[in-house]
Scaffold this active site. Structure first.
Site, PDB file in Angstrom:
ATOM      1  N   TYR A   1      10.769   4.123   2.055  1.00  0.00           N
ATOM      2  CA  TYR A   1      11.551   3.031   2.644  1.00  0.00           C
ATOM      3  C   TYR A   1      13.035   3.098   2.275  1.00  0.00           C
ATOM      4  O   TYR A   1      13.862   2.427   2.891  1.00  0.00           O
ATOM      5  CB  TYR A   1      10.969   1.671   2.252  1.00  0.00           C
ATOM      6  CG  TYR A   1       9.853   1.240   3.182  1.00  0.00           C
ATOM      7  CD1 TYR A   1      10.144   0.561   4.371  1.00  0.00           C
ATOM      8  CD2 TYR A   1       8.527   1.509   2.891  1.00  0.00           C
ATOM      9  CE1 TYR A   1       9.136   0.172   5.237  1.00  0.00           C
ATOM     10  CE2 TYR A   1       7.509   1.122   3.754  1.00  0.00           C
ATOM     11  CZ  TYR A   1       7.821   0.456   4.923  1.00  0.00           C
ATOM     12  OH  TYR A   1       6.823   0.069   5.792  1.00  0.00           O
TER      13      TYR A   1
ATOM     14  N   ASP B   1       0.810  -1.224   0.000  1.00  0.00           N
ATOM     15  CA  ASP B   1       0.000   0.000   0.000  1.00  0.00           C
ATOM     16  C   ASP B   1       0.841   1.271   0.000  1.00  0.00           C
ATOM     17  O   ASP B   1       0.318   2.368  -0.007  1.00  0.00           O
ATOM     18  CB  ASP B   1      -0.942   0.002   1.205  1.00  0.00           C
ATOM     19  CG  ASP B   1      -0.190  -0.004   2.518  1.00  0.00           C
ATOM     20  OD1 ASP B   1       1.042   0.198   2.528  1.00  0.00           O
ATOM     21  OD2 ASP B   1      -0.836  -0.207   3.558  1.00  0.00           O
TER      22      ASP B   1
HETATM   23  P1  NAD Z   1      -1.221  -8.815  13.400  1.00  0.00           P
HETATM   24  O1  NAD Z   1      -0.168  -9.563  14.150  1.00  0.00           O
HETATM   25  O2  NAD Z   1      -2.144  -7.937  14.121  1.00  0.00           O
HETATM   26  O3  NAD Z   1      -2.113  -9.872  12.600  1.00  0.00           O
HETATM   27  C1  NAD Z   1      -1.608 -10.976  11.935  1.00  0.00           C
HETATM   28  C2  NAD Z   1      -2.470 -12.203  12.227  1.00  0.00           C
HETATM   29  O4  NAD Z   1      -1.937 -13.287  11.457  1.00  0.00           O
HETATM   30  C3  NAD Z   1      -2.461 -12.658  13.691  1.00  0.00           C
HETATM   31  O5  NAD Z   1      -3.771 -12.710  14.196  1.00  0.00           O
HETATM   32  C4  NAD Z   1      -1.821 -14.039  13.628  1.00  0.00           C
HETATM   33  O6  NAD Z   1      -2.352 -14.951  14.563  1.00  0.00           O
HETATM   34  C5  NAD Z   1      -2.121 -14.463  12.207  1.00  0.00           C
HETATM   35  N1  NAD Z   1      -1.268 -15.534  11.688  1.00  0.00           N
HETATM   36  C6  NAD Z   1       0.065 -15.714  11.873  1.00  0.00           C
HETATM   37  N2  NAD Z   1       0.475 -16.812  11.216  1.00  0.00           N
HETATM   38  C7  NAD Z   1      -0.610 -17.338  10.601  1.00  0.00           C
HETATM   39  C8  NAD Z   1      -0.819 -18.480   9.785  1.00  0.00           C
HETATM   40  N3  NAD Z   1       0.190 -19.296   9.451  1.00  0.00           N
HETATM   41  N4  NAD Z   1      -2.077 -18.732   9.330  1.00  0.00           N
HETATM   42  C9  NAD Z   1      -3.094 -17.911   9.665  1.00  0.00           C
HETATM   43  N5  NAD Z   1      -2.955 -16.820  10.435  1.00  0.00           N
HETATM   44  C10 NAD Z   1      -1.729 -16.536  10.902  1.00  0.00           C
HETATM   45  O7  NAD Z   1      -0.450  -8.008  12.257  1.00  0.00           O
HETATM   46  P2  NAD Z   1      -0.838  -6.666  11.487  1.00  0.00           P
HETATM   47  O8  NAD Z   1      -0.038  -5.553  12.031  1.00  0.00           O
HETATM   48  O9  NAD Z   1      -2.282  -6.497  11.429  1.00  0.00           O
HETATM   49  O10 NAD Z   1      -0.259  -6.958  10.046  1.00  0.00           O
HETATM   50  C11 NAD Z   1      -0.671  -8.072   9.293  1.00  0.00           C
HETATM   51  C12 NAD Z   1       0.207  -8.247   8.082  1.00  0.00           C
HETATM   52  O11 NAD Z   1      -0.091  -7.275   7.100  1.00  0.00           O
HETATM   53  C13 NAD Z   1       1.705  -8.102   8.353  1.00  0.00           C
HETATM   54  O12 NAD Z   1       2.408  -9.053   7.589  1.00  0.00           O
HETATM   55  C14 NAD Z   1       2.016  -6.720   7.855  1.00  0.00           C
HETATM   56  O13 NAD Z   1       3.343  -6.541   7.539  1.00  0.00           O
HETATM   57  C15 NAD Z   1       1.134  -6.709   6.640  1.00  0.00           C
HETATM   58  N6  NAD Z   1       0.868  -5.395   6.014  1.00  0.00           N
HETATM   59  C16 NAD Z   1       1.328  -5.236   4.762  1.00  0.00           C
HETATM   60  C17 NAD Z   1       1.102  -4.073   4.079  1.00  0.00           C
HETATM   61  C18 NAD Z   1       1.672  -3.954   2.710  1.00  0.00           C
HETATM   62  O14 NAD Z   1       1.961  -2.871   2.249  1.00  0.00           O
HETATM   63  N7  NAD Z   1       1.894  -5.062   2.012  1.00  0.00           N
HETATM   64  C19 NAD Z   1       0.395  -3.040   4.690  1.00  0.00           C
HETATM   65  C20 NAD Z   1      -0.065  -3.220   5.988  1.00  0.00           C
HETATM   66  C21 NAD Z   1       0.174  -4.417   6.647  1.00  0.00           C
HETATM   67  C1  G6P Z   2       3.361   0.491   5.145  1.00  0.00           C
HETATM   68  C2  G6P Z   2       4.005  -0.584   4.353  1.00  0.00           C
HETATM   69  C3  G6P Z   2       3.647  -1.935   4.899  1.00  0.00           C
HETATM   70  C4  G6P Z   2       4.028  -2.026   6.355  1.00  0.00           C
HETATM   71  C5  G6P Z   2       3.356  -0.916   7.110  1.00  0.00           C
HETATM   72  C6  G6P Z   2       3.891  -0.884   8.521  1.00  0.00           C
HETATM   73  O1  G6P Z   2       1.991   0.486   4.940  1.00  0.00           O
HETATM   74  O2  G6P Z   2       3.658  -0.533   2.993  1.00  0.00           O
HETATM   75  O3  G6P Z   2       4.302  -2.914   4.156  1.00  0.00           O
HETATM   76  O4  G6P Z   2       3.644  -3.255   6.902  1.00  0.00           O
HETATM   77  O5  G6P Z   2       3.633   0.327   6.522  1.00  0.00           O
HETATM   78  O6  G6P Z   2       3.065  -0.097   9.262  1.00  0.00           O
HETATM   79  P1  G6P Z   2       3.059  -0.150  10.846  1.00  0.00           P
HETATM   80  O7  G6P Z   2       2.030   0.872  11.178  1.00  0.00           O
HETATM   81  O8  G6P Z   2       2.647  -1.559  11.228  1.00  0.00           O
HETATM   82  O9  G6P Z   2       4.435   0.177  11.286  1.00  0.00           O
HETATM   83 MN    MN Z   3       4.317  -2.429   2.010  1.00  0.00          MN
END
Ligand code: NAD
Ligand code: G6P
Ligand code: MN
Length: 444
Positions: A265, A171
Site C-alpha cells: 500500500y 489481511d
Molecule cells: P460488500 O459491499 O460486498 O459488503 C458489505 C456489506 O455491508 C453490504 O452487504 C452492506 O449492505 C453491509 N452494510 C453496510 N453498512 C452496514 C451497516 N451499518 N450494518 C450492517 N451492514 C452494513 O463489501 P466487500 O467488498 O465484501 O467488503 C466488506 C468490507 O470488508 C469492506 O469494508 C472491505 O474494505 C473490508 N475488507 C477488509 C479487509 C482488511 O484487510 N481489513 C480485507 C478484505 C475486505
Molecule cells: C487487501 C486489503 C484490504 C482491502 C482489500 C481490497 O486485502 O488488506 O484492506 O479491502 O485488499 O481488495 P479488493 O479486491 O476489494 O480491491
Molecule cells: Mn487491509
C-alpha cells in the site's frame, strides 16, 4: 467436550461472507460452531447469500444452527464473536471514492488518500452502530473487525469506544507473508516476522523461521527484481490484473528504502503521480468496477444458482484462505493460544520513537485478553516521518468526525501526502461533502 461457539457475521451481504463461512466450516474441528448468523442492514442483498448458505449448511453442516436477519436484537443476542466486514455506502460509494478525487487530479482508492478519508467518515457511524448492538445484546462478545478503512476505524474505536472488545485487523500482512513464504520455499506458519507501521503503511524488519534463520536478505533480493509477484498463485483474493501490478510495484517501493520489506500500500504514498496517471488512462473503470464485474458477480451468481437448484451440490464457493486469519484470531482469544499475529493496537511504546496514542500495526501475542504488542524499538527517521504525517491525517479525520469540523477535514486532506495543496484539498472536500450527503456528519 470442546466448547462450541456462536458467531454473527456483520455485513452478511458481503462478497467475503461465503468465503468466511466456507472457511469456518473447513475449520470446524479447531473452532466448532453451534450457531452461525448473518446480519446486514440491506435485507435484499443479504437475502441472496443467506438463502444460498442456508441450503449449503443444511447439506454440509446440519449441526450448525443457521439464520440471517436484519434485526439487531436477533443478530447480536447470544453470540461469542462478531466477525464484521461492513461497507457503509456499498460499492456505489466505493466507486465515488475512487472517481471523485480523479476529477481533482488526485488518485482515488478504497483506503488511501481522499477516498479512504471519505470512506472513514462513513464507516465510523456504521461501526459504532454495530459495536453498540453487540455490547447491548452480548456484552461478553468480541468483535473481530475487517471493515475498512481499518486505520481510521481503529482510531475512532480508540477515541469513542475505548473499552469495547473490538479488534481491528488487516489481511495484507498475512497475504504478503504467504508470498514471502513461497519466495523462500517455506510454509507461512513456519515464518515469524517483525514488522512496524500503521495499517496499510508498514515495513517488515525480519522474517525468520522457527530455528531462527533470517530470510530478509533473500526476500529483499527477490523483491528488488520482481516485487512480490510469485509464480504459483498463493492468494485467491489478490490475483486480478490491478493487484498483480501492485505486487510488482513493491520493487520500486523497496528501491526508496531498501533495508526493510514494504507493505504494497505504500505505493499510494510514494508514487501517487504514477497511480494517478495509471487511473487517468481509464477513469471510468476503477477497482470498484473490476470487483463488481468480478468477485461480486461471481459470488452472487453462485448463490443464485444454489437457490435455483435447491442444492449446493457441484457449486463451490471458494474457501477464503485469507480469512483463516480471523479463525486463528478467534481461537487465540477463545483458547488463550498466545499466537503471534500482526495486529492494529494502541502504540504505548511498542514503537519507541512514536506517539503512545497512535494506532500502529505490530506483531502481538494474542490471548484471552486480546493482543499484547511486542516492542519493535526505534524506527528510522524516514519511516517515522512518513508515519507521523499519515497518523496525523487519520487522527484529524476522527477529530473532524467528533467535532463535526470542516476545518479539521480540510487540514486532514491538506496534510495527506496524496494531495498537492490546500487549494486542491478544499475543492476536493467540497465535492466529497456533496457526494457523501447523509453518509457524513454535517460539517461546519
Ligand atoms: P460488500 O459491499 O460486498 O459488503 C458489505 C456489506 O455491508 C453490504 O452487504 C452492506 O449492505 C453491509 N452494510 C453496510 N453498512 C452496514 C451497516 N451499518 N450494518 C450492517 N451492514 C452494513 O463489501 P466487500 O467488498 O465484501 O467488503 C466488506 C468490507 O470488508 C469492506 O469494508 C472491505 O474494505 C473490508 N475488507 C477488509 C479487509 C482488511 O484487510 N481489513 C480485507 C478484505 C475486505
Ligand atoms: C487487501 C486489503 C484490504 C482491502 C482489500 C481490497 O486485502 O488488506 O484492506 O479491502 O485488499 O481488495 P479488493 O479486491 O476489494 O480491491
Ligand atoms: Mn487491509
Amino acid at each position: 467436550m470442546m466448547k462450541k461457539f456462536s458467531v454473527v457475521i456483520a455485513g452478511g451481504g458481503s462478497t467475503f461472507t461465503p468465503g468466511i463461512v466456507m472457511m469456518l466450516l473447513d475449520n470446524s474441528d479447531r473452532f466448532p460452531l453451534r450457531k452461525l448468523k448473518l446480519y446486514d442492514n440491506d435485507g435484499d442483498r443479504q437475502g441472496i447469500l443467506g438463502e444460498a448458505l442456508e441450503i449449503l449448511l443444511r447439506e454440509q453442516a446440519p449441526e450448525v444452527e443457521f439464520s440471517y436477519t436484519t434485526d439487531p436484537e436477533e443478530a447480536f443476542s447470544d453470540i461469542d464473536f462478531c466477525m464484521a466486514h461492513i461497507r457503509v455506502g456499498k460499492y456505489a460509494m466505493r466507486e465515488k471514492d475512487e472517481k471523485v478525487p480523479l476529477r481533482h487530479g488526485v488518485f482515488g482508492q478504497e483506503t488511501c488518500g481522499p477516498g479512504g478519508i471519505a470512506y472513514g467518515m462513513r464507516s465510523i457511524t456504521g461501526m459504532l452502530e454495530i459495536i453498540d448492538y453487540m455490547e447491548k445484546y452480548s456484552p461478553e462478545a468480541w468483535m473481530l473487525n475487517y471493515s475498512n478503512p481499518a486505520a481510521i476505524v481503529a482510531e475512532a474505536c480508540r477515541v469513542l469506544r475505548p473499552d469495547s472488545k473490538v479488534l481491528n485487523i488487516c489481511d495484507m500482512p498475512v497475504g504478503t507473508l504467504r508470498r514471502m513464504s513461497q519466495i523462500v520455499g517455506k510454509k507461512p506458519e513456519e515464518l515469524e516476522v517483525r514488522y512496524f507501521g500503521l495499517n496499510h503503511f508498514g515495513w517488515w524488519t525480519s522474517v525468520k523461521d522457527k530455528e531462527g534463520n533470517e530470510y530478509l536478505d533473500q526476500i529483499r533480493a527477490y523483491v528488488a527484481e520482481n516485487g512480490y509477484l510469485t509464480q504459483i498463485e498463493v492468494d485467491t483474493q489478490h490475483t486480478d490484473p490491478s493487484w498483480q501490478e501492485t505486487h510488482k510495484k513493491a520493487k520500486d517501493i523497496l528501491a526508496v528504502a531498501p533495508e526493510y520489506l514494504p507493505n504494497t500500500y505504500l505505493k499510494y504514498y510514494l508514487y501517487p503521480d504514477y497511480v494517478t496517471d495509471h487511473m487517468q488512462e481509464h477513469p471510468e473503470y476503477t477497482r470498484a468496477n473490476e470487483v463488481m464485474a468480478g468477485r461480486e458477480k461471481t459470488v452472487f451468481d453462485h448463490a443464485k444458482k444454489i437457490i435455483e437448484n435447491g442444492s449446493a451440490e457441484g457449486i463451490a464457493f471458494e474457501i477464503d484462505a485469507h480469512a483463516s486469519f480471523i479463525v486463528d484470531l478467534a481461537r487465540a482469544i477463545a483458547y488463550n493460544t498466545h499466537e503471534r499475529m500482526v495486529m492494529i493496537v494502541e502504540n504505548n511504546g511498542a514503537i519507541a520513537n512514536f506517539p503512545d496514542d497512535a494506532m500502529v500495526e505490530v506483531p502481538c501475542i494474542v490471548g484471552v485478553d486480546g493482543p499484547e504488542a511486542l516492542t519493535q524499538g526505534n524506527i528510522p527517521a524516514f519511516q517515522q516521518a512518513l508515519m507521523f504525517q499519515q497518523v496525523t491525517v487519520e487522527k484529524l479525520v476522527v477529530e473532524a468526525y467528533v467535532e463535526k469540523s470542516y476545518q479539521k477535514m480540510w487540514q486532514a486532506l491538506t496534510l495527506s501526502k496524496t494531495v498537492p495543496s490546500a487549494q486542491v484539498a478544499k475543492e476536493l472536500l467540497d465535492d466529497l461533502i456533496e457526494e457523501n450527503g447523509e453518509f457524513w456528519p454535517e460539517l461546519s
